[in-house]
Design a protein around this motif. Sequence first.
Motif, short mmCIF file in Angstrom:
data_model
loop_
_atom_site.label_atom_id
_atom_site.label_comp_id
_atom_site.label_asym_id
_atom_site.label_seq_id
_atom_site.Cartn_x
_atom_site.Cartn_y
_atom_site.Cartn_z
N UNK A 414 27.38 56.11 44.20
CA UNK A 414 27.70 54.69 44.23
C UNK A 414 29.18 54.51 43.91
N UNK A 415 30.01 54.30 44.93
CA UNK A 415 31.45 54.19 44.78
C UNK A 415 31.90 52.78 45.15
N UNK A 416 32.18 51.91 44.16
CA UNK A 416 32.60 50.54 44.47
C UNK A 416 33.81 50.51 45.40
N UNK A 417 33.85 49.50 46.25
CA UNK A 417 34.91 49.25 47.23
C UNK A 417 34.89 50.23 48.40
N UNK A 418 33.94 51.16 48.42
CA UNK A 418 33.81 52.09 49.54
C UNK A 418 32.34 52.22 49.97
N UNK A 419 31.52 51.23 49.64
CA UNK A 419 30.10 51.28 49.98
C UNK A 419 29.83 50.75 51.38
N UNK A 420 30.51 49.68 51.77
CA UNK A 420 30.26 49.06 53.06
C UNK A 420 31.11 49.67 54.17
N UNK A 421 30.81 49.23 55.39
CA UNK A 421 31.58 49.69 56.53
C UNK A 421 32.78 48.80 56.83
N UNK A 422 32.70 47.52 56.46
CA UNK A 422 33.78 46.58 56.76
C UNK A 422 34.11 45.77 55.50
N UNK A 423 35.41 45.70 55.19
CA UNK A 423 35.90 44.91 54.06
C UNK A 423 37.07 44.04 54.53
N UNK A 424 37.29 42.96 53.79
CA UNK A 424 38.44 42.10 54.05
C UNK A 424 38.90 41.49 52.74
N UNK A 425 40.19 41.14 52.67
CA UNK A 425 40.76 40.55 51.46
C UNK A 425 41.82 39.54 51.85
N UNK A 426 41.92 38.48 51.05
CA UNK A 426 42.97 37.47 51.16
C UNK A 426 43.50 37.23 49.75
N UNK A 427 44.81 37.18 49.60
CA UNK A 427 45.36 37.01 48.26
C UNK A 427 46.65 36.19 48.31
N UNK A 428 47.02 35.65 47.15
CA UNK A 428 48.26 34.90 47.00
C UNK A 428 48.89 35.21 45.66
N UNK A 429 50.22 35.12 45.59
CA UNK A 429 50.96 35.46 44.38
C UNK A 429 52.04 34.42 44.13
N UNK A 430 52.08 33.90 42.90
CA UNK A 430 53.15 33.03 42.43
C UNK A 430 53.82 33.73 41.25
N UNK A 431 55.11 33.98 41.37
CA UNK A 431 55.85 34.68 40.31
C UNK A 431 56.84 33.72 39.67
N UNK A 432 56.57 33.34 38.42
CA UNK A 432 57.46 32.45 37.69
C UNK A 432 57.66 31.11 38.34
N UNK A 433 56.59 30.37 38.66
CA UNK A 433 56.78 29.08 39.35
C UNK A 433 57.40 28.03 38.44
N UNK A 434 58.30 27.23 39.02
CA UNK A 434 58.91 26.14 38.27
C UNK A 434 59.62 26.63 37.02
N UNK A 435 59.31 25.98 35.91
CA UNK A 435 59.91 26.36 34.63
C UNK A 435 59.14 27.46 33.92
N UNK A 436 58.06 27.95 34.52
CA UNK A 436 57.25 29.02 33.92
C UNK A 436 57.81 30.37 34.38
N UNK A 437 58.99 30.69 33.93
CA UNK A 437 59.65 31.90 34.40
C UNK A 437 58.96 33.18 33.95
#
Length: 521
Positions: A414-437
């Motif tokens: 049982x190996x997570x992330x390699x069990x199925x035949x098809x995978x997909x991912x969507x992601x987003x990143x905010x680095x230091x937005x606004x005054x939150x440096x």
Amino acid sequence: MSTRTTLALAAALATLPALAQERPSEGDLFGGETPATQEASPAPADAPRPDESALFGDAPEAPPAAAAPESQDPRPGDRDAQALDGPAATNAFDTEDAVEDPLKIGGRFYLRALSQGSEGVSFGNTSLSAPMLVDGYFDARPTDRLRGFVLGRLTFDPTRKEGSGSLVPSVSSASAAAAEPRVLLDQAWLRFDLGRTLFITAGKQHVKWGTARFWNPTDFLSPQRRDPLALFDARTGATMLKVHVPWEARGWNFYAIGLLDNAGPADTLGRVGGAARAEVVLGSTELGFDAVLQRGRKPRFGFDFSSGLGPIDIYGELAVRRGLDTPVYRLPAGLALEELFNPGTGGPPLDIGALPIEAQYLDGSYVPQVSGGATWTFAYSENDTATVGVEYFYNPTGYSTSAVYPYLLFQGQFQPFFLGQHYAAVYGLLSGPGSWDDTNFILSNLGNLSDRSFITRLDVTHRALRYLSVEAFVALNYGQKGGEFRFALNLPAMRRGGQEIPPISIAPPTLQAGVGLRIDL
């Protein structure tokens, strides 16, 4: 005139001729030059004749130098006398051969608290873990051409009991923490160069191949699979000998690697594995070609690339194996695995070892694994940017249904992330937005398209102090019950050979949350 006066006057007149003879010359009185020529005094008749060297200016021969007195050896064992009488010592720090501060000492302290809520489980029975990780390292750099590095690791989880490990491998790397304090060697390597042309690194080290963010099928040299959702990669290194030959004029790199423990300890010369990689730059495109050969494992070949298409960066990986190292399990035609694990009541317990399941290694067949994706970084204000990305993974050695997962558990496959035949991912990143440096936000959504289960996770990191970082995350599991990210199990009592296995019931996860404190020195 008295007799005394007469005598004094006579004495004064007697001194006048002597004073006249010592009268100063006009030159002394008026500053004139003294006559240059004066009559020399005649030399005595018996004076010796000067030699030619005195007449013509040749320097006379110097007398022989006096012999230096012989130095006496210091008394045996007299180190002070030897140090004072011996040659001056060379200070390596006054030359380019050494640096002023050749040794750095540092480490990391990583403390976390994690909890997972499951369907139908009360708040009081919700699982809790508090894994602790401590790293300490010595980094020696006596010169710019020599470096030695050692990193040791201590792991401990006070919330776990000895022997209380979960049957299901967690998708989180936090599950690797031991119930009792455990000491590991993460890295121990020595790096130097030969003629500034060959760069050699020998010892236990980290070498990661591939360009993908979540799935790296070409990451051949790491003994464990990486947890793609973890902010910190807790995998330990592998022992190898790496030779790096850069081609600086073209920006290309070539590597030759000897593997000593990637497929188990290489206790004989025949078990030493070999790997090679070439990194080529063509314009804005970077290409990687690699191969790994080891006794006891199938040959592996890989290709990866990264490039730019306008504002979008694209990347991809292709791993090809001739056969499989671990089997894939197949059922005879017309037989469903659900029927085998739920045969009904009234009969004897099911023997897992007697199930009519075939293990196939696909010998002679080339098995590919492909991952690829794209990222786009854009400005949404004058000083702030955001990054969004997508990724896909095709894994033909996986399974199209979650019904086989219970059998994989009992087989240790049982190996997570390699069990199925098809995978997909969507992601987003905010680095230091606004005054939150000092704050970063990462939103990731991963899905096993084969069993239609998904996980969405939000990670927040904040630099509270110079060396202190605070982390927090929350994850939501949804999709088909029993799938990889909503794994559930409800099995009756079974047997495995002569071993009795009691009934197993695992509720599907619904929500995960955690916080962490990390000090990096």
